[in-house]
Design a protein around this motif. Structure first.
Motif, PDB file in Angstrom:
ATOM      1  N   ARG A  46       0.830  -1.210   0.000  1.00 40.72           N
ATOM      2  CA  ARG A  46       0.000   0.000   0.000  1.00 40.72           C
ATOM      3  C   ARG A  46       0.864   1.260   0.000  1.00 40.72           C
ATOM      4  O   ARG A  46       0.490   2.276  -0.572  1.00 40.72           O
ATOM      5  N   TYR A  47       2.008   1.191   0.697  1.00 39.20           N
ATOM      6  CA  TYR A  47       2.902   2.345   0.786  1.00 39.20           C
ATOM      7  C   TYR A  47       4.292   1.938   0.312  1.00 39.20           C
ATOM      8  O   TYR A  47       4.912   1.048   0.886  1.00 39.20           O
ATOM      9  N   ILE A  48       4.763   2.622  -0.730  1.00 36.88           N
ATOM     10  CA  ILE A  48       6.044   2.289  -1.349  1.00 36.88           C
ATOM     11  C   ILE A  48       6.976   3.492  -1.270  1.00 36.88           C
ATOM     12  O   ILE A  48       6.565   4.637  -1.513  1.00 36.88           O
ATOM     13  N   LEU A  49       8.244   3.225  -0.958  1.00 41.16           N
ATOM     14  CA  LEU A  49       9.300   4.230  -1.025  1.00 41.16           C
ATOM     15  C   LEU A  49      10.214   3.876  -2.186  1.00 41.16           C
ATOM     16  O   LEU A  49      10.722   2.755  -2.254  1.00 41.16           O
ATOM     17  N   ASP A  50      10.418   4.818  -3.093  1.00 40.99           N
ATOM     18  CA  ASP A  50      11.346   4.622  -4.212  1.00 40.99           C
ATOM     19  C   ASP A  50      12.579   5.480  -3.957  1.00 40.99           C
ATOM     20  O   ASP A  50      12.529   6.701  -4.065  1.00 40.99           O
ATOM     21  N   VAL A  51      13.677   4.814  -3.584  1.00 39.82           N
ATOM     22  CA  VAL A  51      14.922   5.501  -3.242  1.00 39.82           C
ATOM     23  C   VAL A  51      15.728   5.745  -4.516  1.00 39.82           C
ATOM     24  O   VAL A  51      15.784   4.895  -5.404  1.00 39.82           O
ATOM     25  N   ALA A  52      16.390   6.913  -4.598  1.00 41.13           N
ATOM     26  CA  ALA A  52      17.106   7.320  -5.811  1.00 41.13           C
ATOM     27  C   ALA A  52      16.131   7.310  -6.990  1.00 41.13           C
ATOM     28  O   ALA A  52      16.412   6.765  -8.049  1.00 41.13           O
ATOM     29  N   THR A  53      14.993   7.933  -6.780  1.00 39.29           N
ATOM     30  CA  THR A  53      13.886   7.887  -7.742  1.00 39.29           C
ATOM     31  C   THR A  53      14.202   8.554  -9.071  1.00 39.29           C
ATOM     32  O   THR A  53      13.589   8.251 -10.082  1.00 39.29           O
ATOM     33  N   GLY A  54      15.171   9.487  -9.071  1.00 38.75           N
ATOM     34  CA  GLY A  54      15.550  10.144 -10.313  1.00 38.75           C
ATOM     35  C   GLY A  54      14.390  10.914 -10.912  1.00 38.75           C
ATOM     36  O   GLY A  54      13.789  11.780 -10.278  1.00 38.75           O
ATOM     37  N   THR A  55      14.039  10.578 -12.158  1.00 44.17           N
ATOM     38  CA  THR A  55      12.927  11.255 -12.833  1.00 44.17           C
ATOM     39  C   THR A  55      11.607  10.518 -12.623  1.00 44.17           C
ATOM     40  O   THR A  55      10.629  10.787 -13.332  1.00 44.17           O
ATOM     41  N   GLY A  56      11.581   9.589 -11.678  1.00 47.29           N
ATOM     42  CA  GLY A  56      10.330   8.966 -11.262  1.00 47.29           C
ATOM     43  C   GLY A  56       9.831   7.805 -12.102  1.00 47.29           C
ATOM     44  O   GLY A  56       8.674   7.400 -11.969  1.00 47.29           O
ATOM     45  N   ASP A  57      10.683   7.228 -12.950  1.00 45.07           N
ATOM     46  CA  ASP A  57      10.237   6.138 -13.820  1.00 45.07           C
ATOM     47  C   ASP A  57       9.638   4.965 -13.053  1.00 45.07           C
ATOM     48  O   ASP A  57       8.576   4.450 -13.404  1.00 45.07           O
ATOM     49  N   VAL A  58      10.337   4.516 -12.004  1.00 44.99           N
ATOM     50  CA  VAL A  58       9.852   3.358 -11.241  1.00 44.99           C
ATOM     51  C   VAL A  58       8.584   3.718 -10.481  1.00 44.99           C
ATOM     52  O   VAL A  58       7.631   2.932 -10.430  1.00 44.99           O
ATOM     53  N   ALA A  59       8.550   4.900  -9.891  1.00 43.39           N
ATOM     54  CA  ALA A  59       7.362   5.335  -9.151  1.00 43.39           C
ATOM     55  C   ALA A  59       6.137   5.373 -10.068  1.00 43.39           C
ATOM     56  O   ALA A  59       5.049   4.897  -9.700  1.00 43.39           O
ATOM     57  N   ILE A  60       6.318   5.913 -11.255  1.00 45.68           N
ATOM     58  CA  ILE A  60       5.208   6.001 -12.210  1.00 45.68           C
ATOM     59  C   ILE A  60       4.768   4.608 -12.659  1.00 45.68           C
ATOM     60  O   ILE A  60       3.568   4.307 -12.719  1.00 45.68           O
ATOM     61  N   MET A  61       5.724   3.759 -12.967  1.00 44.69           N
ATOM     62  CA  MET A  61       5.389   2.396 -13.392  1.00 44.69           C
ATOM     63  C   MET A  61       4.718   1.620 -12.266  1.00 44.69           C
ATOM     64  O   MET A  61       3.753   0.881 -12.489  1.00 44.69           O
ATOM     65  N   ALA A  62       5.198   1.800 -11.034  1.00 39.30           N
ATOM     66  CA  ALA A  62       4.626   1.099  -9.883  1.00 39.30           C
ATOM     67  C   ALA A  62       3.179   1.524  -9.636  1.00 39.30           C
ATOM     68  O   ALA A  62       2.346   0.706  -9.236  1.00 39.30           O
ATOM     69  N   SER A  63       2.875   2.793  -9.885  1.00 46.21           N
ATOM     70  CA  SER A  63       1.502   3.263  -9.667  1.00 46.21           C
ATOM     71  C   SER A  63       0.535   2.534 -10.588  1.00 46.21           C
ATOM     72  O   SER A  63      -0.604   2.241 -10.205  1.00 46.21           O
ATOM     73  N   GLY A  64       0.970   2.207 -11.797  1.00 49.01           N
ATOM     74  CA  GLY A  64       0.123   1.498 -12.738  1.00 49.01           C
ATOM     75  C   GLY A  64       0.065   0.000 -12.507  1.00 49.01           C
ATOM     76  O   GLY A  64      -1.005  -0.608 -12.587  1.00 49.01           O
ATOM     77  N   LEU A  65       1.208  -0.590 -12.169  1.00 47.44           N
ATOM     78  CA  LEU A  65       1.286  -2.046 -12.023  1.00 47.44           C
ATOM     79  C   LEU A  65       0.795  -2.547 -10.669  1.00 47.44           C
ATOM     80  O   LEU A  65       0.180  -3.608 -10.581  1.00 47.44           O
ATOM     81  N   LEU A  66       1.086  -1.788  -9.609  1.00 43.62           N
ATOM     82  CA  LEU A  66       0.820  -2.274  -8.250  1.00 43.62           C
ATOM     83  C   LEU A  66      -0.358  -1.591  -7.569  1.00 43.62           C
ATOM     84  O   LEU A  66      -0.853  -2.082  -6.552  1.00 43.62           O
TER      85      LEU A  66
END
Length: 247
Positions: free
Chosen positions: A63-83
């Protein structure tokens, strides 16, 4: 805390700045071209790597994810759609990268789900046991003190929470390794110089990969720090690896 060879690798050996300061400065310089160069230099395969890494969190349903060294947010954006988590917080030491990431988040209408903040992996400004999952994509090599960053991540994970790390590694097969070395020594720095004003960024990439404690060495570090259920999976003939560990 143990000091590893990669901890001492810096973008500019002649600079008096710390590794952390140099890395932040480097990413500020290349932020505007970072996404383009990622897609171009990897022929888009980095997108598949990120998707594969996030797949290790599907069963957990965080439910709550921390993306460390997120950069331009690619993983955060992808995680919002997939998870489909309730909230993703991304932290990074580069304001330049975060600025690009925030624009992407806003353009996708994801401001309610994703928040990108300036933050340091070694002093994460969240309480113990806050996050169900933590992701780090191509960021652990840039930690100034690897064990300190991984310990902080363990601290903010909830019991049963999971860390997923995606990181470059060295190919195992001799033929692949030969072509890979040529690519990293010649092609990548050359393209980096052509499209980026920071001449050190992509040479630093090669050197930091070479000295990073990959594979069993990295899983041993996770075990020593107290992570459980540790996994290591090589991708694309060893060019990249996924590491998982639980609290």
């Amino acid at each position: 805390m143990t000091t590893f060879d990669h901890d001492t690798v810096v973008p500019d050996k002649d600079s008096d700045l710390s590794k952390k300061e140099q890395v932040a400065e480097m990413f500020n310089d290349i932020a505007g071209r970072y996404d383009f160069l990622n897609r171009f230099l990897s022929a888009g395969i980095d997108i598949r790597w990120r998707k594969k890494a996030l797949g290790y969190l599907k069963e957990l349903k965080p439910r709550y994810i921390l993306d460390v060294a997120t950069g331009t947010g690619d993983v955060a954006i992808m995680a919002s759609g997939l998870l489909k988590p309730d909230k993703i917080t991304g932290i990074d030491i580069s304001d330049g990268m975060l600025e690009v990431g925030r624009k992407k988040v806003k353009s996708l209408g994801l401001e309610q789900q994703i928040e990108l903040l300036n933050g340091d992996s070694e002093t994460i400004s969240f309480a113990d046991n806050t996050f169900d999952a933590v992701t780090v994509a191509f960021g652990v090599r840039n930690f100034q003190q690897l064990e300190k960053g991984l310990s902080e991540i363990l601290r903010v994970l909830k019991p049963g929470g999971k860390l997923v790390v995606l990181e470059f590694s060295k190919p195992r097969f001799p033929v692949v390794r030969t072509f890979y070395n040529i690519y990293m020594k010649v092609v990548t720095p050359g393209m980096g110089k052509l499209f980026s004003k920071n001449r050190n960024a992509y040479s630093y990439l090669d050197e930091s990969i070479k000295k990073f404690p990959e594979g069993k060495n990295f899983t041993q570090i996770l075990e020593n720090l107290g992570y459980n259920n540790i996994q290591s999976t090589a991708l694309s003939m060893g060019i990249c690896s996924i590491y998982c560990g639980q609290k």
